[in-house]
Design an enzyme around this catalytic site. Structure first.
Site, mmCIF file in Angstrom:
data_model
loop_
_atom_site.group_PDB
_atom_site.id
_atom_site.type_symbol
_atom_site.label_atom_id
_atom_site.label_comp_id
_atom_site.label_asym_id
_atom_site.label_seq_id
_atom_site.Cartn_x
_atom_site.Cartn_y
_atom_site.Cartn_z
ATOM 1 N N HIS A 140 -0.646 9.154 -3.413
ATOM 2 C CA HIS A 140 0.204 9.699 -4.477
ATOM 3 C C HIS A 140 0.143 11.224 -4.556
ATOM 4 O O HIS A 140 1.012 11.842 -5.191
ATOM 5 C CB HIS A 140 -0.213 9.138 -5.841
ATOM 6 C CG HIS A 140 0.069 7.685 -6.030
ATOM 7 N ND1 HIS A 140 1.286 7.114 -5.723
ATOM 8 C CD2 HIS A 140 -0.710 6.673 -6.502
ATOM 9 C CE1 HIS A 140 1.243 5.822 -5.994
ATOM 10 N NE2 HIS A 140 0.042 5.528 -6.462
ATOM 11 N N ASP A 186 0.333 -0.208 -0.031
ATOM 12 C CA ASP A 186 -0.145 -0.221 -1.412
ATOM 13 C C ASP A 186 0.972 -0.746 -2.319
ATOM 14 O O ASP A 186 2.155 -0.554 -2.038
ATOM 15 C CB ASP A 186 -0.523 1.206 -1.813
ATOM 16 C CG ASP A 186 -1.259 1.297 -3.137
ATOM 17 O OD1 ASP A 186 -2.488 1.470 -3.133
ATOM 18 O OD2 ASP A 186 -0.594 1.214 -4.187
ATOM 19 N N HIS A 232 1.978 0.339 -4.990
ATOM 20 C CA HIS A 232 2.715 1.456 -5.590
ATOM 21 C C HIS A 232 3.321 2.339 -4.502
ATOM 22 O O HIS A 232 2.741 2.490 -3.424
ATOM 23 C CB HIS A 232 1.787 2.281 -6.485
ATOM 24 C CG HIS A 232 1.069 1.455 -7.513
ATOM 25 N ND1 HIS A 232 -0.297 1.267 -7.502
ATOM 26 C CD2 HIS A 232 1.545 0.743 -8.564
ATOM 27 C CE1 HIS A 232 -0.639 0.484 -8.508
ATOM 28 N NE2 HIS A 232 0.457 0.151 -9.168
ATOM 29 N N ASP A 287 -3.894 -3.666 -3.585
ATOM 30 C CA ASP A 287 -3.420 -4.013 -4.921
ATOM 31 C C ASP A 287 -2.163 -4.892 -4.955
ATOM 32 O O ASP A 287 -1.758 -5.311 -6.052
ATOM 33 C CB ASP A 287 -3.233 -2.772 -5.811
ATOM 34 C CG ASP A 287 -2.683 -1.573 -5.084
ATOM 35 O OD1 ASP A 287 -2.240 -1.731 -3.928
ATOM 36 O OD2 ASP A 287 -2.704 -0.472 -5.643
#
Length: 372
Positions: free
Chosen positions: A139, A176, A178, A264
């Site tokens: 991120h 991931d 996200h 995740d």
């Protein structure tokens, strides 16, 4: 050849402070364990030791990345901010990117772990590597930390591979749950790096990861977002890998594959709503290993990103490392019955999402075909 494994005790000493889930505690939020806690990663190590796989891996010590290497991507002013916070009382380097005392050097060591992994594979010291990097990185943008990420480990490792080994084509895959917004930012205009992010639609960060975001200028077409609906399990992911990721990889012909491996999407994760199981992670790892063997002499590096279920992430990560190493342990997923078979079906909304993405990407990749 062996599989390399990279971690350092310092990774577990990066301190996010206390909180509740991912917010500071206080008011009506009673103090709890902060979700990005070292326990999840420690338990990966513990499981590797407990089942005997750790001693069969080639354990590699990471080095600290230099300031110059961090500047392959990050702005000098931002690096100074992280260093200042680390040397004082800590603080937020952006949006939920907590820097604790000493975190600057630990974050540099996390970047160094990714760089060390690339070096080990490119020099032929090992066949492939799993790096248990922490803090995570995908991120982190050029001048702003986001979502527990301080420095972007995979971006800097890719730039290192370009600068040190003269690679012309690198594939970066982020699975991931996200969206990998920081990695997207780094390569959005770069035709030499194909970036693919497969993630839960409309999750985190806000307003990123859309299928229409395909890169710009010379990099147009080399940015591939695969937003999947909440509830997507093993079969949805496997179909996306077979119908989108594999054809693009074969057409792109990378010299190195880097994976941002966040576990995740696992079915028990508190920050995701997907339904992947440990066996599902093993199967998508197998797909990527087969592509690496076909396209780049097996050169593939995994860098750990998210994954916040203390109970389940270790089993998902074990399946990945078993697949990488070709060494099967006697560990059975103790949580598999909890899925009730749901993840192993492909549902209509998942198929529609995959076809919608193919429709966008067909302009750039001639091998993509809609699935029936």
């Amino acid at each position: 050849m062996s599989t390399g494994y990279i971690y350092d005790e310092s990774y577990f000493w990066h301190d996010n402070g206390s909180g509740t889930l991912y917010l500071p505690s206080g008011g009506y939020l009673e103090k709890d364990v902060f979700v990005e806690d070292p326990l999840t990663k420690r338990r990966i190590n513990n499981l590797l030791h407990r089942c005997g796989l750790m001693k069969k891996l080639d354990q590699i010590e990471p080095r600290i990345a230099s300031r110059e290497e961090i500047e392959y991507f990050h702005a000098s002013k931002y690096i100074d901010k992280v260093k200042h916070l680390s040397e004082n009382n800590g603080g937020d380097a952006g949006d939920h990117a907590i820097v604790g005392r000493g975190s600057y050097d630990i974050a540099r060591l996390s970047v160094g772990g990714a760089i060390t992994a690339v070096d080990a594979v490119m020099k032929g010291d090992v066949k492939n590597v799993y790096a248990l990097t922490r803090p995570p990185g995908h991120h982190a943008e050029r001048d702003f930390g986001i979502g527990f990420c301080i420095f972007n480990n995979v971006v800097i490792a890719a730039r290192h591979a370009q600068k040190t080994y003269g690679l012309k084509k690198i594939l970066v895959l982020d699975w991931d749950v996200h969206h990998g917004n920081g990695t997207e930012q780094a390569f959005y205009h770069d035709p030499d790096v194909a970036f693919i992010s497969i993630h839960q639609d409309l999750s985190f960060p806000n307003n990123t990861g859309h299928k229409e975001d395909v890169g710009a200028e010379d990099g147009e077409g080399y940015n591939v977002n695969i937003p999947l609906p909440p509830g997507t399990g093993n079969q949805g992911y496997i179909h996306a890998f077979k119908e989108i990721i594999a054809p693009i990889a074969k057409e792109f012909e990378p010299e190195l594959i880097l994976i941002s491996a966040g576990q995740d999407p696992g079915m028990f994760d508190p920050l995701g709503r997907m339904m992947m199981t440990a066996d599902g992670f093993g199967k998508i790892t197998e797909i990527m290993m087969e592509l690496a063997e076909e396209l780049c002499d097996g050169k593939i590096v995994f860098c750990h990103e998210g994954g916040y279920s203390n109970g389940y992430v270790p089993f998902c990560t074990l399946r990945i490392i078993e697949t990488l190493s070709g060494i099967q342990t006697d560990v059975v997923d103790p949580f598999s019955e909890g899925s009730q078979g749901y993840p192993d079906k492909l549902y209509g909304n998942q198929k529609d999402a995959i076809n919608n993405i193919i429709n966008v990407q067909q302009k750039y990749w001639t091998t993509l075909k809609e699935i029936d």
